[in-house]
Design an enzyme around this catalytic site. Sequence first.
Site, PDB file in Angstrom:
ATOM      1  N   ASP A  38      65.271  28.076  18.984  1.00  0.00           N
ATOM      2  CA  ASP A  38      64.740  28.445  17.669  1.00  0.00           C
ATOM      3  C   ASP A  38      65.853  28.220  16.648  1.00  0.00           C
ATOM      4  O   ASP A  38      67.024  28.172  16.996  1.00  0.00           O
ATOM      5  CB  ASP A  38      64.268  29.907  17.617  1.00  0.00           C
ATOM      6  CG  ASP A  38      63.190  30.104  16.556  1.00  0.00           C
ATOM      7  OD1 ASP A  38      61.995  30.012  16.881  1.00  0.00           O
ATOM      8  OD2 ASP A  38      63.550  30.312  15.374  1.00  0.00           O
ATOM      9  N   ASP A  59      68.887  23.525  15.161  1.00  0.00           N
ATOM     10  CA  ASP A  59      67.876  22.958  14.274  1.00  0.00           C
ATOM     11  C   ASP A  59      67.366  21.658  14.915  1.00  0.00           C
ATOM     12  O   ASP A  59      68.160  20.738  15.166  1.00  0.00           O
ATOM     13  CB  ASP A  59      68.531  22.675  12.911  1.00  0.00           C
ATOM     14  CG  ASP A  59      67.551  22.175  11.863  1.00  0.00           C
ATOM     15  OD1 ASP A  59      66.514  21.578  12.230  1.00  0.00           O
ATOM     16  OD2 ASP A  59      67.835  22.365  10.664  1.00  0.00           O
ATOM     17  N   VAL A  60      66.062  21.568  15.143  1.00  0.00           N
ATOM     18  CA  VAL A  60      65.527  20.377  15.845  1.00  0.00           C
ATOM     19  C   VAL A  60      65.660  19.089  15.025  1.00  0.00           C
ATOM     20  O   VAL A  60      65.414  18.001  15.553  1.00  0.00           O
ATOM     21  CB  VAL A  60      64.044  20.552  16.269  1.00  0.00           C
ATOM     22  CG1 VAL A  60      63.889  21.686  17.263  1.00  0.00           C
ATOM     23  CG2 VAL A  60      63.124  20.730  15.058  1.00  0.00           C
ATOM     24  N   ASN A  86      57.501  22.198  19.818  1.00  0.00           N
ATOM     25  CA  ASN A  86      56.616  23.145  19.128  1.00  0.00           C
ATOM     26  C   ASN A  86      57.143  23.593  17.770  1.00  0.00           C
ATOM     27  O   ASN A  86      56.351  24.039  16.922  1.00  0.00           O
ATOM     28  CB  ASN A  86      56.435  24.368  20.054  1.00  0.00           C
ATOM     29  CG  ASN A  86      55.876  25.569  19.339  1.00  0.00           C
ATOM     30  OD1 ASN A  86      54.679  25.648  19.102  1.00  0.00           O
ATOM     31  ND2 ASN A  86      56.737  26.512  18.974  1.00  0.00           N
ATOM     32  N   TYR A 178      52.321  17.512   5.790  1.00  0.00           N
ATOM     33  CA  TYR A 178      52.075  18.162   7.084  1.00  0.00           C
ATOM     34  C   TYR A 178      51.087  17.331   7.899  1.00  0.00           C
ATOM     35  O   TYR A 178      51.284  17.091   9.091  1.00  0.00           O
ATOM     36  CB  TYR A 178      51.528  19.570   6.836  1.00  0.00           C
ATOM     37  CG  TYR A 178      51.339  20.424   8.070  1.00  0.00           C
ATOM     38  CD1 TYR A 178      52.395  21.169   8.603  1.00  0.00           C
ATOM     39  CD2 TYR A 178      50.102  20.512   8.699  1.00  0.00           C
ATOM     40  CE1 TYR A 178      52.220  21.961   9.732  1.00  0.00           C
ATOM     41  CE2 TYR A 178      49.910  21.305   9.824  1.00  0.00           C
ATOM     42  CZ  TYR A 178      50.969  22.030  10.335  1.00  0.00           C
ATOM     43  OH  TYR A 178      50.788  22.817  11.455  1.00  0.00           O
ATOM     44  N   LYS A 182      51.911  15.513  11.485  1.00  0.00           N
ATOM     45  CA  LYS A 182      51.172  15.893  12.699  1.00  0.00           C
ATOM     46  C   LYS A 182      50.397  14.707  13.268  1.00  0.00           C
ATOM     47  O   LYS A 182      50.257  14.586  14.494  1.00  0.00           O
ATOM     48  CB  LYS A 182      50.250  17.067  12.396  1.00  0.00           C
ATOM     49  CG  LYS A 182      50.989  18.372  12.098  1.00  0.00           C
ATOM     50  CD  LYS A 182      51.905  18.779  13.239  1.00  0.00           C
ATOM     51  CE  LYS A 182      52.341  20.235  13.174  1.00  0.00           C
ATOM     52  NZ  LYS A 182      53.266  20.587  14.274  1.00  0.00           N
ATOM     53  N   THR A 213      49.556  33.499  13.358  1.00  0.00           N
ATOM     54  CA  THR A 213      50.995  33.599  13.669  1.00  0.00           C
ATOM     55  C   THR A 213      51.737  33.774  12.333  1.00  0.00           C
ATOM     56  O   THR A 213      51.138  33.576  11.261  1.00  0.00           O
ATOM     57  CB  THR A 213      51.544  32.316  14.337  1.00  0.00           C
ATOM     58  OG1 THR A 213      51.603  31.278  13.347  1.00  0.00           O
ATOM     59  CG2 THR A 213      50.712  31.862  15.521  1.00  0.00           C
TER      60      THR A 213
HETATM   61  P1  NAP Z   1      55.784  30.270  13.712  1.00  0.00           P
HETATM   62  O1  NAP Z   1      55.315  31.577  14.248  1.00  0.00           O
HETATM   63  O2  NAP Z   1      56.304  30.223  12.329  1.00  0.00           O
HETATM   64  O3  NAP Z   1      56.850  29.678  14.730  1.00  0.00           O
HETATM   65  C1  NAP Z   1      57.515  28.483  14.470  1.00  0.00           C
HETATM   66  C2  NAP Z   1      58.940  28.651  14.939  1.00  0.00           C
HETATM   67  O4  NAP Z   1      59.613  27.390  14.760  1.00  0.00           O
HETATM   68  C3  NAP Z   1      59.709  29.696  14.139  1.00  0.00           C
HETATM   69  O5  NAP Z   1      60.379  30.573  14.993  1.00  0.00           O
HETATM   70  C4  NAP Z   1      60.674  28.848  13.336  1.00  0.00           C
HETATM   71  O6  NAP Z   1      61.910  29.483  13.079  1.00  0.00           O
HETATM   72  C5  NAP Z   1      60.901  27.689  14.249  1.00  0.00           C
HETATM   73  N1  NAP Z   1      61.463  26.554  13.523  1.00  0.00           N
HETATM   74  C6  NAP Z   1      61.137  26.108  12.287  1.00  0.00           C
HETATM   75  N2  NAP Z   1      61.893  25.062  11.957  1.00  0.00           N
HETATM   76  C7  NAP Z   1      62.735  24.852  12.993  1.00  0.00           C
HETATM   77  C8  NAP Z   1      63.770  23.927  13.228  1.00  0.00           C
HETATM   78  N3  NAP Z   1      64.092  23.004  12.328  1.00  0.00           N
HETATM   79  N4  NAP Z   1      64.436  23.992  14.398  1.00  0.00           N
HETATM   80  C9  NAP Z   1      64.135  24.940  15.320  1.00  0.00           C
HETATM   81  N5  NAP Z   1      63.159  25.850  15.143  1.00  0.00           N
HETATM   82  C10 NAP Z   1      62.477  25.809  13.994  1.00  0.00           C
HETATM   83  O7  NAP Z   1      54.615  29.188  13.760  1.00  0.00           O
HETATM   84  P2  NAP Z   1      53.541  28.836  14.887  1.00  0.00           P
HETATM   85  O8  NAP Z   1      52.217  29.052  14.307  1.00  0.00           O
HETATM   86  O9  NAP Z   1      53.901  29.460  16.169  1.00  0.00           O
HETATM   87  O10 NAP Z   1      53.756  27.260  14.939  1.00  0.00           O
HETATM   88  C11 NAP Z   1      54.183  26.575  16.109  1.00  0.00           C
HETATM   89  C12 NAP Z   1      53.737  25.138  16.002  1.00  0.00           C
HETATM   90  O11 NAP Z   1      52.307  25.090  15.987  1.00  0.00           O
HETATM   91  C13 NAP Z   1      54.184  24.422  14.723  1.00  0.00           C
HETATM   92  O12 NAP Z   1      54.572  23.110  15.013  1.00  0.00           O
HETATM   93  C14 NAP Z   1      52.941  24.429  13.867  1.00  0.00           C
HETATM   94  O13 NAP Z   1      52.918  23.359  12.947  1.00  0.00           O
HETATM   95  C15 NAP Z   1      51.871  24.283  14.934  1.00  0.00           C
HETATM   96  N6  NAP Z   1      50.561  24.715  14.497  1.00  0.00           N
HETATM   97  C16 NAP Z   1      50.331  26.015  14.153  1.00  0.00           C
HETATM   98  C17 NAP Z   1      49.076  26.388  13.712  1.00  0.00           C
HETATM   99  C18 NAP Z   1      48.746  27.801  13.302  1.00  0.00           C
HETATM  100  O14 NAP Z   1      47.665  28.019  12.740  1.00  0.00           O
HETATM  101  N7  NAP Z   1      49.598  28.782  13.555  1.00  0.00           N
HETATM  102  C19 NAP Z   1      48.064  25.448  13.632  1.00  0.00           C
HETATM  103  C20 NAP Z   1      48.329  24.129  14.005  1.00  0.00           C
HETATM  104  C21 NAP Z   1      49.589  23.780  14.441  1.00  0.00           C
HETATM  105  P3  NAP Z   1      62.111  30.300  11.726  1.00  0.00           P
HETATM  106  O15 NAP Z   1      61.049  31.368  11.723  1.00  0.00           O
HETATM  107  O16 NAP Z   1      63.492  30.805  11.844  1.00  0.00           O
HETATM  108  O17 NAP Z   1      61.898  29.301  10.630  1.00  0.00           O
END
Ligand code: NAP
Length: 270
Positions: A38, A59-60, A86, A178, A182, A213
């Site tokens: 993370d 950082d990815v 992810n 975005y 994606k 989330t």
């Molecule tokens: P989330 O709860 O915000 O989790 C995302 C995590 O990624 C956070 O812990 C964040 O860290 C971390 N992150 C962000 N930028 C990063 C980087 N550069 N390097 C390393 N870690 C990083 O969001 P989520 O909903 O679980 O999302 C997970 C994935 O699912 C994402 O790719 C998102 O686009 C995709 N997705 C989510 C949804 C939805 O509705 N939730 C729908 C479609 C797709 P910080 O909090 O410290 O920034």
Amino acid sequence: MSLVLQDSVVFITGGGSGLGAATARRLAADGALIAVNDLDPIAAQKIADEVGGIALPFDVTDSDAFDAAVDQCVASLGRLDVMVNNAGIAPQDVSNKMDLTIANQMKRFEGRIADMDPMNYLVDLTNDAWDRMLRVHLYGAFYGCRAALRHMQPQRSGRIINISSILGQQPSAAAPHYSVAKAGMITLTKSVAAEVAHLGINVNAVCPGYIETPLLTPFSEMVKAGIVTRIAKGYMGEPNDIAEMIRFLSGPESSYCTGDVFTVSGGYNG
Ligand code: NAP
């Protein structure tokens, strides 16, 4: 009796929150050893401690850090079986355009298309916002696939799971950066899958719909209510809905799946 993922080594980016954290818990419950990445070291360590894994914060978008962390994962846990790309960030909140959206919708219903105003989603997008969005999602997935393959190819086995989005399939006018990032992850998935299928490595994409989330925190209740009207099930999904799909793609049941795209959206239709 051994668990289905017993001693499989899984690397999850963005594993400190939301879908990544749920996936860490789900795969660990089936016996996997988890490396939790993370941006936030405290969040990564918390989930790693919870699942008995290791934390590898970075950082990815930093490819050197990515390579070093995957090498460290293999050095610490012995191998790499599953890479889950992810990590992600949300598109900007568009609540400030809600009045304009409603006014335009009214004009559309009345057949006054020529009177509709510009929404300026693309015009208002900054270079930095565009770059960061592509860097975190598309470049991050590229770096993750590449770092994983360097270990999976000699081992002649592995699973790579790229977390795309329903917006990669049904692009949103409000989030062009975005949606592009994606969609790019889906094409990356298919391209890499075709290259490495003969090496015993499966590469698939998961396209979540709207899942509750912290990613959705910036969105106002009104924006969320508008989204829910487009979900056939009538509610947003939970992180476990996605974690179960990732579990399937990590395990032996999905051995014939590669270059495939798995949508989990509750019937979202944008
Ligand atoms: P989330 O709860 O915000 O989790 C995302 C995590 O990624 C956070 O812990 C964040 O860290 C971390 N992150 C962000 N930028 C990063 C980087 N550069 N390097 C390393 N870690 C990083 O969001 P989520 O909903 O679980 O999302 C997970 C994935 O699912 C994402 O790719 C998102 O686009 C995709 N997705 C989510 C949804 C939805 O509705 N939730 C729908 C479609 C797709 P910080 O909090 O410290 O920034």
